[in-house]
Write an enzyme that holds these catalytic residues in place. Structure first.
Site, PDB file in Angstrom:
ATOM      1  N   LYS A   1       0.855  -1.193   0.000  1.00 43.21           N
ATOM      2  CA  LYS A   1       0.000   0.000   0.000  1.00 43.21           C
ATOM      3  C   LYS A   1       0.887   1.237   0.000  1.00 43.21           C
ATOM      4  O   LYS A   1       1.760   1.400   0.865  1.00 43.21           O
ATOM      5  CB  LYS A   1      -0.853   0.019   1.267  1.00 43.21           C
ATOM      6  CG  LYS A   1      -2.312  -0.312   1.046  1.00 43.21           C
ATOM      7  CD  LYS A   1      -3.036  -0.180   2.364  1.00 43.21           C
ATOM      8  CE  LYS A   1      -4.518  -0.150   2.198  1.00 43.21           C
ATOM      9  NZ  LYS A   1      -5.195  -0.003   3.488  1.00 43.21           N
ATOM     10  N   ILE A   2       0.645   2.086  -0.964  1.00 41.16           N
ATOM     11  CA  ILE A   2       1.449   3.308  -1.137  1.00 41.16           C
ATOM     12  C   ILE A   2       0.489   4.493  -1.080  1.00 41.16           C
ATOM     13  O   ILE A   2      -0.541   4.486  -1.758  1.00 41.16           O
ATOM     14  CB  ILE A   2       2.139   3.300  -2.531  1.00 41.16           C
ATOM     15  CG1 ILE A   2       3.013   2.063  -2.716  1.00 41.16           C
ATOM     16  CG2 ILE A   2       2.868   4.592  -2.815  1.00 41.16           C
ATOM     17  CD1 ILE A   2       4.425   2.175  -2.237  1.00 41.16           C
TER      18      ILE A   2
END
Ligand code: E4P
Length: 214
Positions: free
Chosen positions: A83-84
């Site tokens: 997750k960015i």
């Protein structure tokens, strides 16, 4: 539409996994803090249970730190998705990870243009937060429809992962629009099964069963 559970609580995840209702898991630092355990341990336990994508969230806002966290999580299990956060530096991270075959999920996304950037950078998933938009008097589901239209216009392969789901109507609307995935809290997954006529119907059949001569 795939169902992910939005949770870092292994008991909740196990319950839904055993019912065959979930295809994956999303976590975030807030959910991990609520679980009160080391993030790595949580991720290892989930990976040992669920056969499907498991999102682990990076915190660093600089590229070097972001990638260091990403590689660390990616080593935990092959099903880990990184997750960015939706930032321009984040898009560099997505591009680099995608080029190395590491799946990504662009999170804290609140606009169609942000979703367009995520797709162009090569994200596997984009997570628009519908509940938090509703909270500020914007219709979160309108964003899902906009992203669906844009992605279909250009045949982007990034999957729309509807996040920040607060109630069953969000799930129904996400499915009607054609979202790829809904990540749903445990409480809402349980609500999906409920209907007062189901309860009344079951009760009546049990009572009538007792009237049958045995
Ligand atoms: C998504 O991946 C996030 O973990 C989550 O859906 C955020 O939901 P919230 O707005 O209920 O915190």
């Amino acid at each position: 539409m795939k169902f992910f559970i939005d949770s870092a609580d292994i008991k909740e995840i196990q319950d839904c996994w055993e019912m065959g209702l979930i295809d994956g898991v999303t976590t975030n630092p807030s959910l991990a803090a609520k679980a009160g355990r080391k993030y790595d341990d949580i991720l290892k336990d989930i990976a040992g249970l669920v056969e499907g994508p498991i999102s682990a969230e990076t915190i660093s806002l600089d590229l070097e730190g972001m990638l260091k966290e990403a590689y660390h999580f990616a080593k935990i299990h092959k099903n880990i998705v990184i997750k960015i956060p939706m930032t321009l530096t984040g898009m560099k991270g997505v591009k680099k990870l995608a080029s190395e075959g590491i799946k990504t999920n662009v999170t804290v996304t609140f606009s169609a243009n942000q979703a367009l950037l995520a797709a162009k950078a090569g994200a596997t998933y984009v997570s628009p937060f519908v509940g938090r938009l509703d909270d500020i008097s914007e219709v979160g589901m309108d964003l899902i429809q906009d992203i669906r239209t844009i992605y279909d216009n250009y045949d982007f392969k990034t999957q729309i992962l509807v996040a920040s789901i607060r109630h069953p109507i969000h799930v129904r609307d996400a499915a009607l629009i054609g979202a790829d995935v809904a990540t749903i809290p445990y409480s809402v997954i349980k609500q999906l099964a409920q209907h007062p006529l189901t309860d009344i119907g079951i009760e009546k059949f049990i009572k009538d069963w007792e009237k049958i001569p045995k």
